[in-house]
Design an enzyme around this catalytic site. Sequence first.
Site, PDB file in Angstrom:
ATOM      1  N   ARG A  94      11.946 -25.455  38.957  1.00  0.00           N
ATOM      2  CA  ARG A  94      12.028 -24.865  40.294  1.00  0.00           C
ATOM      3  C   ARG A  94      11.782 -23.357  40.239  1.00  0.00           C
ATOM      4  O   ARG A  94      11.901 -22.743  39.186  1.00  0.00           O
ATOM      5  CB  ARG A  94      13.354 -25.176  40.984  1.00  0.00           C
ATOM      6  CG  ARG A  94      14.576 -25.105  40.108  1.00  0.00           C
ATOM      7  CD  ARG A  94      15.817 -25.714  40.798  1.00  0.00           C
ATOM      8  NE  ARG A  94      16.927 -25.785  39.847  1.00  0.00           N
ATOM      9  CZ  ARG A  94      18.094 -26.342  40.088  1.00  0.00           C
ATOM     10  NH1 ARG A  94      18.345 -26.887  41.246  1.00  0.00           N
ATOM     11  NH2 ARG A  94      19.038 -26.365  39.170  1.00  0.00           N
ATOM     12  N   GLU A 115      12.524 -21.487  36.652  1.00  0.00           N
ATOM     13  CA  GLU A 115      13.562 -22.153  35.853  1.00  0.00           C
ATOM     14  C   GLU A 115      12.951 -23.215  34.939  1.00  0.00           C
ATOM     15  O   GLU A 115      12.187 -24.067  35.395  1.00  0.00           O
ATOM     16  CB  GLU A 115      14.589 -22.803  36.791  1.00  0.00           C
ATOM     17  CG  GLU A 115      15.675 -23.556  36.038  1.00  0.00           C
ATOM     18  CD  GLU A 115      16.755 -24.145  36.944  1.00  0.00           C
ATOM     19  OE1 GLU A 115      17.008 -23.595  38.039  1.00  0.00           O
ATOM     20  OE2 GLU A 115      17.324 -25.175  36.554  1.00  0.00           O
ATOM     21  N   ARG A 119      24.286 -37.568  43.393  1.00  0.00           N
ATOM     22  CA  ARG A 119      24.426 -36.200  43.917  1.00  0.00           C
ATOM     23  C   ARG A 119      23.451 -35.957  45.064  1.00  0.00           C
ATOM     24  O   ARG A 119      23.630 -35.028  45.841  1.00  0.00           O
ATOM     25  CB  ARG A 119      24.133 -35.179  42.805  1.00  0.00           C
ATOM     26  CG  ARG A 119      25.183 -35.085  41.743  1.00  0.00           C
ATOM     27  CD  ARG A 119      24.713 -34.136  40.654  1.00  0.00           C
ATOM     28  NE  ARG A 119      24.538 -32.758  41.091  1.00  0.00           N
ATOM     29  CZ  ARG A 119      25.485 -31.846  41.143  1.00  0.00           C
ATOM     30  NH1 ARG A 119      26.703 -32.159  40.814  1.00  0.00           N
ATOM     31  NH2 ARG A 119      25.220 -30.617  41.530  1.00  0.00           N
ATOM     32  N   ASP A 178      30.895 -29.098  40.698  1.00  0.00           N
ATOM     33  CA  ASP A 178      30.437 -27.951  41.475  1.00  0.00           C
ATOM     34  C   ASP A 178      31.570 -26.927  41.537  1.00  0.00           C
ATOM     35  O   ASP A 178      32.717 -27.244  41.224  1.00  0.00           O
ATOM     36  CB  ASP A 178      30.054 -28.409  42.885  1.00  0.00           C
ATOM     37  CG  ASP A 178      28.778 -29.257  42.878  1.00  0.00           C
ATOM     38  OD1 ASP A 178      27.938 -29.031  41.990  1.00  0.00           O
ATOM     39  OD2 ASP A 178      28.644 -30.133  43.750  1.00  0.00           O
ATOM     40  N   ARG A 229      18.132 -39.784  53.251  1.00  0.00           N
ATOM     41  CA  ARG A 229      18.431 -39.808  54.688  1.00  0.00           C
ATOM     42  C   ARG A 229      17.310 -40.431  55.503  1.00  0.00           C
ATOM     43  O   ARG A 229      16.140 -40.174  55.239  1.00  0.00           O
ATOM     44  CB  ARG A 229      18.663 -38.380  55.183  1.00  0.00           C
ATOM     45  CG  ARG A 229      19.757 -37.668  54.421  1.00  0.00           C
ATOM     46  CD  ARG A 229      20.378 -36.604  55.287  1.00  0.00           C
ATOM     47  NE  ARG A 229      21.480 -35.983  54.583  1.00  0.00           N
ATOM     48  CZ  ARG A 229      21.399 -34.812  53.965  1.00  0.00           C
ATOM     49  NH1 ARG A 229      20.271 -34.145  53.976  1.00  0.00           N
ATOM     50  NH2 ARG A 229      22.456 -34.322  53.343  1.00  0.00           N
ATOM     51  N   TYR A 281      30.398 -32.753  35.415  1.00  0.00           N
ATOM     52  CA  TYR A 281      29.340 -32.134  36.215  1.00  0.00           C
ATOM     53  C   TYR A 281      29.944 -31.691  37.557  1.00  0.00           C
ATOM     54  O   TYR A 281      29.652 -32.244  38.608  1.00  0.00           O
ATOM     55  CB  TYR A 281      28.237 -33.182  36.415  1.00  0.00           C
ATOM     56  CG  TYR A 281      26.892 -32.691  36.918  1.00  0.00           C
ATOM     57  CD1 TYR A 281      26.703 -31.416  37.425  1.00  0.00           C
ATOM     58  CD2 TYR A 281      25.788 -33.536  36.873  1.00  0.00           C
ATOM     59  CE1 TYR A 281      25.466 -31.007  37.877  1.00  0.00           C
ATOM     60  CE2 TYR A 281      24.547 -33.135  37.333  1.00  0.00           C
ATOM     61  CZ  TYR A 281      24.397 -31.884  37.834  1.00  0.00           C
ATOM     62  OH  TYR A 281      23.160 -31.481  38.302  1.00  0.00           O
ATOM     63  N   ARG A 326      22.902 -29.699  28.386  1.00  0.00           N
ATOM     64  CA  ARG A 326      21.566 -29.252  28.765  1.00  0.00           C
ATOM     65  C   ARG A 326      21.668 -27.811  29.246  1.00  0.00           C
ATOM     66  O   ARG A 326      22.624 -27.431  29.924  1.00  0.00           O
ATOM     67  CB  ARG A 326      21.026 -30.159  29.882  1.00  0.00           C
ATOM     68  CG  ARG A 326      19.691 -29.759  30.395  1.00  0.00           C
ATOM     69  CD  ARG A 326      18.636 -30.804  30.107  1.00  0.00           C
ATOM     70  NE  ARG A 326      18.542 -31.159  28.706  1.00  0.00           N
ATOM     71  CZ  ARG A 326      17.734 -30.543  27.831  1.00  0.00           C
ATOM     72  NH1 ARG A 326      16.970 -29.551  28.194  1.00  0.00           N
ATOM     73  NH2 ARG A 326      17.677 -30.941  26.582  1.00  0.00           N
TER      74      ARG A 326
HETATM   75  N1  UDP Z   1      16.561 -34.580  41.588  1.00  0.00           N
HETATM   76  C1  UDP Z   1      15.259 -35.048  41.654  1.00  0.00           C
HETATM   77  N2  UDP Z   1      14.335 -34.340  42.363  1.00  0.00           N
HETATM   78  C2  UDP Z   1      14.639 -33.182  42.990  1.00  0.00           C
HETATM   79  C3  UDP Z   1      15.969 -32.696  42.926  1.00  0.00           C
HETATM   80  C4  UDP Z   1      16.900 -33.422  42.203  1.00  0.00           C
HETATM   81  O1  UDP Z   1      14.934 -36.083  41.092  1.00  0.00           O
HETATM   82  O2  UDP Z   1      13.742 -32.578  43.611  1.00  0.00           O
HETATM   83  C5  UDP Z   1      17.523 -35.373  40.799  1.00  0.00           C
HETATM   84  C6  UDP Z   1      17.532 -34.936  39.341  1.00  0.00           C
HETATM   85  O3  UDP Z   1      17.757 -36.083  38.539  1.00  0.00           O
HETATM   86  C7  UDP Z   1      18.708 -33.998  39.286  1.00  0.00           C
HETATM   87  C8  UDP Z   1      19.691 -34.641  40.252  1.00  0.00           C
HETATM   88  O4  UDP Z   1      18.856 -35.166  41.275  1.00  0.00           O
HETATM   89  O5  UDP Z   1      19.228 -33.879  37.994  1.00  0.00           O
HETATM   90  C9  UDP Z   1      20.735 -33.713  40.821  1.00  0.00           C
HETATM   91  O6  UDP Z   1      20.128 -32.600  41.422  1.00  0.00           O
HETATM   92  P1  UDP Z   1      20.921 -31.283  41.833  1.00  0.00           P
HETATM   93  O7  UDP Z   1      20.040 -30.462  42.697  1.00  0.00           O
HETATM   94  O8  UDP Z   1      22.258 -31.692  42.352  1.00  0.00           O
HETATM   95  O9  UDP Z   1      21.098 -30.564  40.430  1.00  0.00           O
HETATM   96  P2  UDP Z   1      21.651 -29.089  40.131  1.00  0.00           P
HETATM   97  O10 UDP Z   1      21.516 -28.271  41.375  1.00  0.00           O
HETATM   98  O11 UDP Z   1      23.063 -29.286  39.668  1.00  0.00           O
HETATM   99  O12 UDP Z   1      20.750 -28.614  39.058  1.00  0.00           O
END
Ligand code: UDP
Length: 371
Positions: free
Chosen positions: A285, A308, A175, A356, A179, A354, A254
């Site tokens: 976050r 969160e 996901r 979006d 870059r 999972y 979760r």
């Molecule tokens: N992830 C991470 N560090 C970050 C953000 C995301 O390791 O700062 C990893 C983490 O395993 C997470 C996954 O990337 O579950 C997907 O993140 P995403 O932001 O897509 O999750 P969502 O927004 O669905 O909570």
Amino acid sequence: MKTDYLIVGAGFFGAVMAERISRVLKKKVLILEKRPHIGGNCYSERDQQTGIEFHKYGTHIFHTNSKKVYDYLGQFTEFNSYYHQVLTTHQGKVYQMPINLETINSFYEVNLKPFEVEDFLKKEKAKETYDNPKNLEEKAISLVGRPLYEAFIKGYTKKQWQKDPKDLPASIINRLPIRSNYDESYFNNGRYQGIPLEGYTAIFEKMLDHPLIEVRNNSDYFALREQIEVKEKTIYSGPLDRYFNYKLGRLEWRSVRFEKKIEAYPDYQGTSVMNYADVEEPFTRIHEPRHLHPERSYPKEQTLLFYEYSQENPEEPYYPVGTEKNHELKKAYQELAQKEDNVLFGGRLGTYAYYDMDQVIGQALAAFESL
Ligand code: UDP
């Protein structure tokens, strides 16, 4: 009670189906929604104290590459110019996320050019190679090497999933783009993106505003199902395992919870989502929803924040946990689901996927076409 279609859940899957069935097929739809509001986890409302619109179940950014999905939603809303970027805090310093050239340069205190990144990371990755990464940790290390993994992925992932990244599938990290340029966009599929001008709830109100649609909130399908005569189909977007009364065992979900805080600043963190990469901070976050609506003039005396935290709470499922065991169980439930006459399963919960928002809307439009 009689209806042509019974829809369980008023999130995007249920709402799109209800909208299409009522307007195109001109059939009667009854929606049962357990919560006191519509919109599922996309529900938004205005905070009473600050007047700031927030997303009760975490920041939701609409983003898609699908013109079909974008045009469909465009019937019910306009989008603002919000463009999603995420930052992450590691050891008290702020970095860009997903990992890009700025993150790498700043972390290693170097000044690489894009064409130098691959060689630079190659040296790091050579220390630990995985030809066929079996789990999230191995996959992440094979993409960026151990130091960046440990700084930005390991702790966050542990907090988010409350599992060791070695016990999580590699697919979760797909996901997250990596870059070698300064592109700061969070999404790879973000051709069309933004926040609905009037918030998400207004979209659902418009979609469900039709004489053939009746919405009942605070209504549990499992308590009411015997009393309802369904002429055509039941469309179920609740948790897949719950439908079958968990008879094959429980799928793992979760959940998250949010702690609200108001700070006396016009702007607390300068961005809508700040991740916290280290396990020392117990939250994953901080959301600051005022940044989602740059077009609005919100009061300057205070700002609204949500911390969160990840948690176990089967009553509030957010994320399917993509382990091998859950995958097998999901397949077994799907076999049962296929045998269920006149019931259609959909949405993140109903398909244990999972997804979006745009994927759920796309799934519902395709499901409608198949009706
Ligand atoms: N992830 C991470 N560090 C970050 C953000 C995301 O390791 O700062 C990893 C983490 O395993 C997470 C996954 O990337 O579950 C997907 O993140 P995403 O932001 O897509 O999750 P969502 O927004 O669905 O909570």
